[in-house]
Design an enzyme around this catalytic site. Structure first.
Site, PDB file in Angstrom:
ATOM      1  N   TRP A 131       0.824  -1.207   0.000  1.00 32.25           N
ATOM      2  CA  TRP A 131       0.000   0.000   0.000  1.00 32.25           C
ATOM      3  C   TRP A 131       0.860   1.259   0.000  1.00 32.25           C
ATOM      4  CZ3 TRP A 131      -0.072   3.712   3.852  1.00 32.25           C
ATOM      5  CH2 TRP A 131       0.563   3.370   5.047  1.00 32.25           C
TER       6      TRP A 131
ATOM      7  N   GLU B 107      -4.588   6.258  -4.022  1.00 39.39           N
ATOM      8  CA  GLU B 107      -4.774   7.374  -3.097  1.00 39.39           C
ATOM      9  C   GLU B 107      -4.217   8.691  -3.615  1.00 39.39           C
ATOM     10  OE1 GLU B 107      -4.315   6.664   1.121  1.00 39.39           O
ATOM     11  OE2 GLU B 107      -4.115   4.516   0.781  1.00 39.39           O
TER      12      GLU B 107
ATOM     13  N   HIS C 294       6.876   7.233  15.165  1.00 36.63           N
ATOM     14  CA  HIS C 294       6.586   6.188  16.147  1.00 36.63           C
ATOM     15  C   HIS C 294       7.750   5.209  16.209  1.00 36.63           C
ATOM     16  CE1 HIS C 294       1.927   6.651  16.000  1.00 36.63           C
ATOM     17  NE2 HIS C 294       2.449   7.314  17.003  1.00 36.63           N
ATOM     18  N   TYR C 295       8.077   4.784  17.426  1.00 37.48           N
ATOM     19  CA  TYR C 295       9.007   3.669  17.600  1.00 37.48           C
ATOM     20  C   TYR C 295       8.597   2.919  18.858  1.00 37.48           C
ATOM     21  CZ  TYR C 295      13.173   0.856  17.397  1.00 37.48           C
ATOM     22  OH  TYR C 295      14.026  -0.217  17.277  1.00 37.48           O
TER      23      TYR C 295
ATOM     24  N   TYR D   5       4.215  -0.086  11.064  1.00 39.97           N
ATOM     25  CA  TYR D   5       4.771  -0.713   9.854  1.00 39.97           C
ATOM     26  C   TYR D   5       6.174  -0.151   9.629  1.00 39.97           C
ATOM     27  CZ  TYR D   5       2.854   3.612   7.804  1.00 39.97           C
ATOM     28  OH  TYR D   5       2.525   4.914   7.550  1.00 39.97           O
TER      29      TYR D   5
ATOM     30  N   HIS E  21       8.130   6.828   8.273  1.00 46.63           N
ATOM     31  CA  HIS E  21       7.091   7.794   7.942  1.00 46.63           C
ATOM     32  C   HIS E  21       6.949   8.785   9.087  1.00 46.63           C
ATOM     33  CE1 HIS E  21       5.243   4.406  10.050  1.00 46.63           C
ATOM     34  NE2 HIS E  21       4.317   5.238  10.486  1.00 46.63           N
TER      35      HIS E  21
END
Length: 341
Positions: free
Chosen positions: A169, A179, A260-261, A265, A269
């Protein structure tokens, strides 16, 4: 492929909501449930995976009649509009039913029932749902791990390389296959370029703004960052802020820009969110501000190969099991009760 089941035993969906039938052969499209008009009365609940009272969200595991495989349905109450005129039209009308529960001095508690068109739910359907998806949404005990870089190399990285979700995706967005109508900004430079797109769960209201920036450079996570990535990170910060300012009239001082960590996924990003919106994953054990990541790399080019990064793992997850085997975590003594049907 299976024939479309026709039943009168309690299925109250109107014809307009019935599963679409292939015009050519009269058979149901069972390969992709999202090509059909989903009818929730065809969903049979097997288990409540979690019930998040603070977010007014419930996640259930089950199956749709006539479709092979498991499904996950995530239901969440919609947020209120911040437009006074919209609230007046939708809620503060004679058609809104309100019933008193009790009162005490100046305080009164009531139940309120708006018209159904103003009382909707946000619904996400995952089909077919694998065991990984089911495990991801199931409520579990959480534990903090203090990850050294050695632990990352010996445990986390092998797990990432063997257990990642599909990233198709992401590539579809970057390769202009999907998208494209949701793109807010793009810079197609191979080194510092990125695509900024609406987050899947964002409903378009500025007060819940949630965007993600996907770079063309393939980087797993912040653990892989070093000083050579500073031009990319600065470009994401500066161009992303400028694009949001122009399109949504939000200044940099009202944006929460973070990684984020561990991420959900493993394709690097950046999240851009309105500061007043308490989006999931903004807590200290999960979020790393882009500005702080840039400053860390400016101070120490190999910061993320030396730093200890703390984050949460959930009981039963493969990474939790790996840390258990390494003696980093202690054995769980009891699991939280789950609501089942």
């Amino acid at each position: 492929m299976a024939d479309v089941p026709v039943s009168n035993d309690g299925d109250q969906c109107t014809p307009a909501k019935k599963i679409k039938v292939d015009a050519e052969n009269g058979s149901e499209n069972v390969n992709n449930i999202h090509d059909a008009n989903i009818c929730l009365s065809n969903f049979e609940i097997k288990k409540i995976l979690q019930n998040n009272c603070s977010r007014k969200q419930v996640c259930v595991h089950g199956a749709f009649k006539g479709h092979e495989g498991s499904s996950i349905v995530l239901l969440e109450k919609q947020e209120f509009s911040d437009n006074p005129q919209s609230l007046q039209t939708e809620l503060f009308t004679k058609d809104t039913s309100i019933q008193k529960l009790y009162s005490n001095d100046i305080y009164g508690n009531y139940e309120c029932f708006p018209l159904k068109e103003y009382n909707g739910l946000k619904v996400m359907v995952i089909h077919p749902a694998t065991q990984k998806h089911i495990d991801k949404f199931k409520r579990k005990e959480l534990y903090i791990v203090d990850e050294t870089y050695e632990l990352y190399k010996n445990v986390t990285l092998p797990y990432i390389e063997s257990s990642s979700f599909s990233l198709q995706w992401v590539y579809n967005i970057l390769e202009q296959k999907a998208e494209q109508d949701k793109i807010v900004y793009e810079d197609r430079d191979e080194k510092v370029g990125f695509v900024m797109v609406n987050d899947l769960k964002w409903n378009g209201n500025v007060n819940t703004l949630k965007l993600i920036a996907l770079p063309f450079q393939k980087i797993l996570s912040i653990r892989e960052l070093n000083a050579s990535h500073l031009p990319l990170l600065r470009n994401i910060r500066d161009a992303g802020i400028e694009a949001i300012s122009k399109k949504f009239n939000l200044p940099a001082s009202q944006l929460r820009i973070y990684f984020h960590y561990q991420p959900s996924y493993y394709y690097l990003h950046v999240h851009f969110a309105y500061l007043m919106f308490e989006t999931p994953g903004i807590y200290v054990e999960k979020a790393h501000l882009l500005s702080m990541v840039i400053r860390n790399l400016e101070l120490m080019p190999d910061y993320y190969t030396k730093a200890v990064l703390s984050y949460v793992v959930a009981a039963g997850d493969p990474l939790y099991t790996k840390f258990l085997e390494e003696g980093v975590l202690s054995e769980v003594k009891s699991e939280s009760n789950e609501a089942e049907k």
